[in-house]
Design a protein around this motif. Structure first.
Motif, PDB file in Angstrom:
ATOM      1  N   UNK A  33       0.865  -1.167   0.000  1.00 19.33           N
ATOM      2  CA  UNK A  33       0.000   0.000   0.000  1.00 19.33           C
ATOM      3  C   UNK A  33       0.911   1.229   0.000  1.00 19.33           C
ATOM      4  N   UNK A  34       0.961   1.989  -1.092  1.00 13.95           N
ATOM      5  CA  UNK A  34       1.900   3.108  -1.165  1.00 13.95           C
ATOM      6  C   UNK A  34       1.649   4.181  -0.107  1.00 13.95           C
ATOM      7  N   UNK A  35       0.398   4.382   0.285  1.00 11.36           N
ATOM      8  CA  UNK A  35       0.109   5.381   1.322  1.00 11.36           C
ATOM      9  C   UNK A  35       0.655   4.920   2.675  1.00 11.36           C
ATOM     10  N   UNK A  36       0.547   3.634   2.947  1.00 13.32           N
ATOM     11  CA  UNK A  36       1.152   3.102   4.182  1.00 13.32           C
ATOM     12  C   UNK A  36       2.666   3.209   4.116  1.00 13.32           C
ATOM     13  N   UNK A  37       3.238   2.937   2.939  1.00 14.00           N
ATOM     14  CA  UNK A  37       4.690   3.059   2.787  1.00 14.00           C
ATOM     15  C   UNK A  37       5.136   4.497   3.040  1.00 14.00           C
TER      16      UNK A  37
END
Length: 144
Positions: A33-37
């Motif tokens: 998940x790029x937002x979590x990253x």
């Protein structure tokens, strides 16, 4: 030639443009998940999360780096497809190398996904060479 782009630290307002850039460059995977990253990166060395913006403050490049005290890494390096080959990727790598060296980082390691051989030539032109290692991974916190 002067580049009409500015490389600066990431701000939270850059989140959606950065995710869109990573998606346009094919860097997003279903299991990440790029937002979590992004949120994770903001908790560890956020000063090594950089974006490039054009004269209209539009995000046209982004990348994350880190240093664990032994080796440096660069992840999620992306340049807007129409700007690839413009020197912006080189500018990012120079910025990361400079910042990591200032932190005492003796070596920078890169991982390139299998199937992304096009980018290997880019890194080789910057002096990177295969280390003849195998990268292994184990997910500790699932995103999906």
């Amino acid at each position: 030639m002067e580049m009409p782009h500015t490389i600066r630290p990431f701000t939270r307002a850059d989140t959606e443009p950065v995710v869109a850039l990573w998606e346009a460059c094919g860097l997003v995977r279903p299991w990440n998940d790029p937002r979590r990253d992004i949120e994770r990166k903001l908790t560890v060395q956020p000063e090594l999360f950089l974006v490039a913006v054009d004269q209209d403050d539009r995000v046209v490049g982004a990348g994350m780096a880190g240093f664990d005290g032994h080796r440096g890494r660069v992840n999620y390096l992306a340049v807007e497809p129409v700007l690839q080959g413009s020197g912006l990727g080189r500018a990012f790598m120079a910025a990361f190398e400079q910042r990591l060296a200032a932190m005492g980082c003796p070596k920078l390691n890169l991982q390139v996904r299998a199937g992304n051989e096009q980018v290997l030539g880019f890194y080789e032109a910057l002096g990177y060479a295969p280390d003849h290692t195998v990268s292994l991974g184990k997910r500790l916190i699932p995103d999906a």
